[in-house]
Design a protein around this motif. Structure first.
Motif, PDB file in Angstrom:
ATOM      1  N   ARG A  26     -30.021  18.924  51.791  1.00 38.35           N
ATOM      2  CA  ARG A  26     -29.806  18.529  53.186  1.00 38.35           C
ATOM      3  C   ARG A  26     -29.985  19.757  54.062  1.00 38.35           C
ATOM      4  O   ARG A  26     -29.436  20.817  53.783  1.00 38.35           O
ATOM      5  N   TRP A  27     -30.755  19.588  55.123  1.00 38.04           N
ATOM      6  CA  TRP A  27     -30.889  20.630  56.131  1.00 38.04           C
ATOM      7  C   TRP A  27     -31.082  19.947  57.470  1.00 38.04           C
ATOM      8  O   TRP A  27     -31.923  19.048  57.595  1.00 38.04           O
ATOM      9  N   GLN A  28     -30.289  20.327  58.445  1.00 34.78           N
ATOM     10  CA  GLN A  28     -30.325  19.763  59.790  1.00 34.78           C
ATOM     11  C   GLN A  28     -30.275  18.234  59.743  1.00 34.78           C
ATOM     12  O   GLN A  28     -31.094  17.549  60.343  1.00 34.78           O
ATOM     13  N   GLU A  29     -29.309  17.725  58.974  1.00 37.51           N
ATOM     14  CA  GLU A  29     -29.049  16.284  58.825  1.00 37.51           C
ATOM     15  C   GLU A  29     -30.194  15.508  58.179  1.00 37.51           C
ATOM     16  O   GLU A  29     -30.221  14.277  58.217  1.00 37.51           O
ATOM     17  N   GLN A  30     -31.153  16.203  57.577  1.00 37.21           N
ATOM     18  CA  GLN A  30     -32.259  15.560  56.872  1.00 37.21           C
ATOM     19  C   GLN A  30     -32.029  15.712  55.371  1.00 37.21           C
ATOM     20  O   GLN A  30     -31.944  16.828  54.858  1.00 37.21           O
ATOM     21  N   ASP A  31     -31.928  14.584  54.681  1.00 35.70           N
ATOM     22  CA  ASP A  31     -31.749  14.584  53.226  1.00 35.70           C
ATOM     23  C   ASP A  31     -33.086  14.448  52.529  1.00 35.70           C
ATOM     24  O   ASP A  31     -34.018  13.844  53.072  1.00 35.70           O
ATOM     25  N   ARG A  62     -35.782  23.438  52.954  1.00 35.65           N
ATOM     26  CA  ARG A  62     -34.454  22.860  53.172  1.00 35.65           C
ATOM     27  C   ARG A  62     -33.412  23.617  52.351  1.00 35.65           C
ATOM     28  O   ARG A  62     -32.335  23.939  52.840  1.00 35.65           O
ATOM     29  N   SER A  66     -30.489  26.052  53.870  1.00 38.13           N
ATOM     30  CA  SER A  66     -29.091  25.634  53.679  1.00 38.13           C
ATOM     31  C   SER A  66     -28.382  26.459  52.609  1.00 38.13           C
ATOM     32  O   SER A  66     -27.167  26.615  52.646  1.00 38.13           O
ATOM     33  N   ASN A  94     -38.250   8.339  53.229  1.00 35.58           N
ATOM     34  CA  ASN A  94     -36.822   8.579  53.027  1.00 35.58           C
ATOM     35  C   ASN A  94     -36.557   8.128  51.587  1.00 35.58           C
ATOM     36  O   ASN A  94     -36.502   6.931  51.308  1.00 35.58           O
ATOM     37  N   LYS A 105     -21.069  11.565  48.758  1.00 40.00           N
ATOM     38  CA  LYS A 105     -20.551  12.829  49.306  1.00 40.00           C
ATOM     39  C   LYS A 105     -20.226  13.776  48.161  1.00 40.00           C
ATOM     40  O   LYS A 105     -19.559  13.418  47.210  1.00 40.00           O
ATOM     41  N   SER A 110     -22.913  20.488  51.225  1.00 38.97           N
ATOM     42  CA  SER A 110     -23.261  19.432  52.185  1.00 38.97           C
ATOM     43  C   SER A 110     -24.341  18.490  51.658  1.00 38.97           C
ATOM     44  O   SER A 110     -24.437  17.351  52.104  1.00 38.97           O
TER      45      SER A 110
END
Length: 181
Positions: A26-31, A62, A66, A94, A105, A110
């Motif tokens: 995950r980086w900048q809310e992108q999985d 990413r 992160s 995606n 989670k 993250s």
């Protein structure tokens, strides 16, 4: 039987170090999820794992930015998913949605874990000295979760050219090993 010559660029057919894994990031809310077969255990404590992640892969930046990822261990029932993830782009897909995978989670990082996988190993970047030259990341496993059964899941091993094999029988030789301190 006499041995025959083998192309040196294809020795991974014989030397692939371990099971194919799915790396989630995950980086900048992108999985994202990528398929990876080039990894190795480097140390027991701290628990260090080395992974070769191609700079051309979307996960490379990413994870580099992160400093985190999750190494997810799929079993043989996920063979088609593993192959398809390895052959599509994060820029257009995606992968959690496309392959009906559950982003779970994680406990310490993250990046999401993949619920369908047999095990999840949460990692933080431990050493970046070989990234520029070799695309080789050294991670410390900071949390680990494993399903209790089966004790030895049937994992996938990539031999190249779209061919996977599975692991074989478990052979117990504990009696010949001693603990070294």
């Amino acid at each position: 039987m006499k041995k025959h010559n083998w192309p040196v660029e294809d020795v991974r057919h014989w030397l692939e170090p371990g099971p194919v894994v799915l790396i989630s990031s995950r980086w900048q809310e992108q999985d994202n999820i990528m398929t990876l077969g080039w990894h190795t255990i480097l140390e027991f404590s701290p628990s260090l794992v080395g992974c070769m992640i191609s700079a051309g892969n979307a996960s490379f930046e990413r994870i580099r930015q992160s400093g985190e990822c999750v190494i997810n261990l799929p079993d043989v029932t996920m063979a088609d998913t593993v192959a398809k993830i390895g052959n599509c782009s994060a820029e257009t897909t995606n992968k959690f949605d496309a392959f009906s995978l559950t982003a779970e989670k994680s406990q310490q990082v993250s990046a999401p874990s993949i619920a369908e996988c047999h095990a999840n190993f949460e990692c933080r970047l431990y050493d970046d000295a070989m990234i520029e030259r070799y695309n080789f990341f050294i991670f410390e496993v900071v949390a680990a979760r494993v399903k209790p059964e089966p004790e030895w899941p049937q994992t996938l091993h990539y031999t190249g050219d779209g061919i996977f094999r599975t692991d074989g029988d478990v052979i117990d030789r504990k009696k010949w090993f001693t603990k070294v301190s």
